[in-house]
Design a protein around this motif. Structure first.
Motif, PDB file in Angstrom:
ATOM      1  N   GLY A 139       1.262  -0.985   0.115  1.00 55.40           N
ATOM      2  CA  GLY A 139      -0.062   0.024   0.014  1.00 55.40           C
ATOM      3  C   GLY A 139       0.817   1.149   0.055  1.00 55.40           C
ATOM      4  O   GLY A 139       1.855   0.854   0.580  1.00 55.40           O
ATOM      5  N   PRO A 142       1.177   1.583   4.150  1.00 53.36           N
ATOM      6  CA  PRO A 142       1.340   0.555   4.971  1.00 53.36           C
ATOM      7  C   PRO A 142       1.390   0.080   6.337  1.00 53.36           C
ATOM      8  O   PRO A 142       2.358   0.961   6.816  1.00 53.36           O
ATOM      9  CB  PRO A 142       2.290  -0.198   3.696  1.00 53.36           C
ATOM     10  CG  PRO A 142       3.513   0.416   3.262  1.00 53.36           C
ATOM     11  CD  PRO A 142       2.736   1.564   3.649  1.00 53.36           C
ATOM     12  N   LEU A 148      -0.287  -3.615   3.962  1.00 54.86           N
ATOM     13  CA  LEU A 148      -1.488  -3.090   3.104  1.00 54.86           C
ATOM     14  C   LEU A 148      -1.970  -1.715   3.839  1.00 54.86           C
ATOM     15  O   LEU A 148      -1.769  -1.832   4.952  1.00 54.86           O
ATOM     16  CB  LEU A 148      -2.720  -4.588   2.867  1.00 54.86           C
ATOM     17  CG  LEU A 148      -2.246  -5.939   2.950  1.00 54.86           C
ATOM     18  CD1 LEU A 148      -3.487  -6.243   2.614  1.00 54.86           C
ATOM     19  CD2 LEU A 148      -2.035  -5.480   1.522  1.00 54.86           C
ATOM     20  N   GLU A 149      -3.252  -1.059   3.250  1.00 53.62           N
ATOM     21  CA  GLU A 149      -3.612  -0.031   4.237  1.00 53.62           C
ATOM     22  C   GLU A 149      -4.988  -0.114   4.569  1.00 53.62           C
ATOM     23  O   GLU A 149      -6.131  -1.681   4.744  1.00 53.62           O
ATOM     24  CB  GLU A 149      -4.009   1.083   2.600  1.00 53.62           C
ATOM     25  CG  GLU A 149      -2.447   1.599   2.640  1.00 53.62           C
ATOM     26  CD  GLU A 149      -2.848   2.521   1.221  1.00 53.62           C
ATOM     27  OE1 GLU A 149      -3.117   3.553   1.288  1.00 53.62           O
ATOM     28  OE2 GLU A 149      -2.699   2.481   0.182  1.00 53.62           O
TER      29      GLU A 149
END
Length: 311
Positions: A139, A142, A148-149
């Motif tokens: 992301g 992140p 990830l976000e």
């Protein structure tokens, strides 16, 4: 005596796993207190009249939660075996102790933080990742646990000055030793840990806002720039977000990439930076040449340089 707080009168939703899991509080009609059932262990967690997130974040995935879930799953496996419907996985779980089960889980999470950190750093340096994740890209801002976000992570300072990390990330490493994780080591080179942003206002809980070390420059540019003017970086934060050349090498970043990135972003080498921090009296022989700041502006058209320290 602190003033009384107003209760939250509507159910509150807590998202986990990037919104795939949403836990909604239930309000007791008499006391007005919120509670929520943990999806991992089925225990009810009391959150008070303000629906505070801290009890849930501290519980979910922590040792007591894992123990309760383990006992529940082991009991269910035994029942299936007795009923003649057990699977090889049930047989394995029944013959596994919690200590063995949790040790394997913690080792995986510890290694995952380091693994994810390497992906994030390659993304920040805009260099080819030799082992890119085939399922999902890193992301822009992140989470250090999963890359990830959307995850919410909070660095919490306790009364005696110790630090703990609460998070709704499904890969939250609850057993993290913060001081050890914040330092480079050959065994676990990644030092990407949550840090407090001194420029943000405090959260509802009274704790400073939390950002990830590797994401700090991205956060400063996106959240604290005024027009085309970048904010000054408090000296303590700049110290906290240093990444050494040795760490970058250990995570697969070639030294020429690090050097080129520093030149392009007008970031001084650590030798010069330590002179600035410590003054001209510092003996050159005691200075380290392995420290840099991280400035990822590849996602932003401003391409500002955060180049000076707030006195």
């Amino acid at each position: 005596m602190p003033p009384p707080v107003d209760p939250v009168t509507s159910p509150v939703t807590f998202p986990f796993e990037n919104g795939a899991i949403r836990l909604i509080t239930v309000i007791d009609p008499v006391s007005g207190r919120h509670s929520v059932v943990c999806d991992l262990c089925d225990q009810s967690i009391s959150l008070g009249i303000r629906a505070a997130s801290k009890p849930l974040f501290n519980h979910r995935g922590a040792d007591p939660c894992q123990r309760t879930a383990f006992k529940r799953d082991k009991k269910a496996s035994k029942e299936r075996i007795l009923a003649g419907t057990g699977s090889p996985e049930d047989e394995k779980l029944v013959n596994t102790s919690f200590k063995s089960y949790s040790t394997v889980s913690l080792l995986v999470l510890n290694k995952m933080c380091n693994h994810v950190g390497a992906h994030i750093l390659h993304s920040l340096r805009s260099t080819n990742d030799p082992k890119p994740c085939s399922k999902q890209a890193v992301g822009e801002n992140p989470c250090g646990f999963c890359g990830l976000e959307g995850c919410l992570t909070q660095l919490q300072e306790k009364k005696k000055g110790s630090l703990s990390v609460a998070s709704n990330c499904p890969y939250h490493y609850a057993a993290m030793n913060y001081k050890a994780a914040a330092k480079f080591s050959k065994a676990v080179p990644c030092s990407n840990v949550p840090v407090h942003c001194p420029l943000c206002s405090t959260s509802v809980s009274g704790q400073p806002q939390t950002i990830w070390k590797y994401n700090a420059m991205y956060h400063l540019i996106h959240e604290h720039s005024i027009g085309d003017t970048s904010p000054p970086i408090p000296g303590q934060l700049l110290v906290q977000i240093f990444i050494t050349k040795e760490e970058e090498r250990a995570l697969g970043i070639q030294e020429q990439v690090t050097a080129s990135w520093r030149r392009q972003n007008n970031i001084p080498d650590s030798d010069g930076f330590e002179v600035y921090l410590q003054g001209p009296q510092v003996d050159k022989r005691t200075r380290s040449d392995t420290v840099s700041t991280v400035n990822s502006d590849k996602h932003d058209s401003k391409r500002n340089k955060l180049g000076y320290i707030q006195e």
